[in-house]
Design a protein around this motif. Structure first.
Motif, PDB file in Angstrom:
ATOM      1  N   ILE A   1       0.891  -1.159   0.000  1.00 43.30           N
ATOM      2  CA  ILE A   1       0.000   0.000   0.000  1.00 43.30           C
ATOM      3  C   ILE A   1       0.924   1.202   0.000  1.00 43.30           C
ATOM      4  N   GLY A   2       0.988   1.860  -1.152  1.00 40.41           N
ATOM      5  CA  GLY A   2       2.012   2.881  -1.329  1.00 40.41           C
ATOM      6  C   GLY A   2       3.360   2.177  -1.279  1.00 40.41           C
ATOM      7  N   GLY A   3       4.225   2.592  -0.400  1.00 37.64           N
ATOM      8  CA  GLY A   3       5.521   1.930  -0.235  1.00 37.64           C
ATOM      9  C   GLY A   3       5.566   1.035   0.985  1.00 37.64           C
ATOM     10  N   LEU A   4       4.406   0.746   1.583  1.00 36.87           N
ATOM     11  CA  LEU A   4       4.357  -0.010   2.834  1.00 36.87           C
ATOM     12  C   LEU A   4       3.831  -1.425   2.614  1.00 36.87           C
ATOM     13  N   ARG A   5       4.479  -2.396   3.200  1.00 38.02           N
ATOM     14  CA  ARG A   5       4.029  -3.784   3.149  1.00 38.02           C
ATOM     15  C   ARG A   5       3.046  -3.999   4.289  1.00 38.02           C
ATOM     16  N   ARG A   6       1.846  -4.484   3.960  1.00 33.87           N
ATOM     17  CA  ARG A   6       0.821  -4.730   4.973  1.00 33.87           C
ATOM     18  C   ARG A   6       0.261  -6.133   4.801  1.00 33.87           C
ATOM     19  N   VAL A   7      -0.137  -6.727   5.934  1.00 32.03           N
ATOM     20  CA  VAL A   7      -0.685  -8.077   5.971  1.00 32.03           C
ATOM     21  C   VAL A   7      -2.157  -7.962   6.346  1.00 32.03           C
ATOM     22  N   PRO A   8      -3.079  -8.514   5.545  1.00 32.00           N
ATOM     23  CA  PRO A   8      -4.489  -8.484   5.936  1.00 32.00           C
ATOM     24  C   PRO A   8      -4.659  -9.118   7.323  1.00 32.00           C
ATOM     25  N   ALA A   9      -5.535  -8.550   8.133  1.00 31.12           N
ATOM     26  CA  ALA A   9      -5.691  -8.985   9.521  1.00 31.12           C
ATOM     27  C   ALA A   9      -6.073 -10.459   9.634  1.00 31.12           C
ATOM     28  N   ASP A  10      -6.743 -11.011   8.624  1.00 30.36           N
ATOM     29  CA  ASP A  10      -7.144 -12.415   8.691  1.00 30.36           C
ATOM     30  C   ASP A  10      -6.087 -13.369   8.114  1.00 30.36           C
ATOM     31  N   ALA A  11      -5.010 -12.851   7.546  1.00 32.22           N
ATOM     32  CA  ALA A  11      -3.989 -13.684   6.910  1.00 32.22           C
ATOM     33  C   ALA A  11      -3.228 -14.579   7.892  1.00 32.22           C
ATOM     34  N   PRO A  12      -2.846 -14.097   9.095  1.00 30.39           N
ATOM     35  CA  PRO A  12      -2.159 -15.016  10.014  1.00 30.39           C
ATOM     36  C   PRO A  12      -3.021 -16.230  10.386  1.00 30.39           C
ATOM     37  N   ALA A  13      -4.316 -16.028  10.625  1.00 30.68           N
ATOM     38  CA  ALA A  13      -5.207 -17.146  10.959  1.00 30.68           C
ATOM     39  C   ALA A  13      -5.346 -18.093   9.766  1.00 30.68           C
ATOM     40  N   ALA A  14      -5.412 -17.562   8.555  1.00 26.10           N
ATOM     41  CA  ALA A  14      -5.519 -18.399   7.357  1.00 26.10           C
ATOM     42  C   ALA A  14      -4.245 -19.222   7.170  1.00 26.10           C
ATOM     43  N   TYR A  15      -3.094 -18.608   7.418  1.00 23.85           N
ATOM     44  CA  TYR A  15      -1.818 -19.332   7.323  1.00 23.85           C
ATOM     45  C   TYR A  15      -1.798 -20.498   8.310  1.00 23.85           C
TER      46      TYR A  15
END
Length: 77
Positions: A52-66
């Motif tokens: 997002i722009g120059g920032l790496r972001r992880v969707p809030a539900d991604a750790p649980a999905a992993y």
């Protein structure tokens, strides 16, 4: 308690809404791994993230999905 319910940012700071995205450091804390390991999971595509722009972001539900995928893989093995 599931990973998805972990409060990373106090709700007062987000206007009472749960976070939509996590920083890589916040995602690493949710998974109880280091920042470098978290970036490795992102690099291999195991943990979803976006720029997002120059920032790496992880969707809030991604750790649980992993974690759900890893559990399913281990059960199948």
């Amino acid at each position: 308690m599931s990973i998805a319910s972990v409060e990373v940012v106090p709700l007062a700071k987000t206007g009472g809404l749960p976070p939509v995205f996590l920083t890589v450091e916040e995602a690493a804390r949710c998974l109880r791994v280091g920042r470098t390991t978290c970036f490795g999971l992102i690099r291999t595509g195991e943990l979803e993230s976006l720029m997002i722009g120059g920032l790496r972001r992880v969707p809030a539900d991604a750790p649980a999905a992993y974690l759900a995928r890893r559990r399913a893989e281990q059960r199948a093995a």
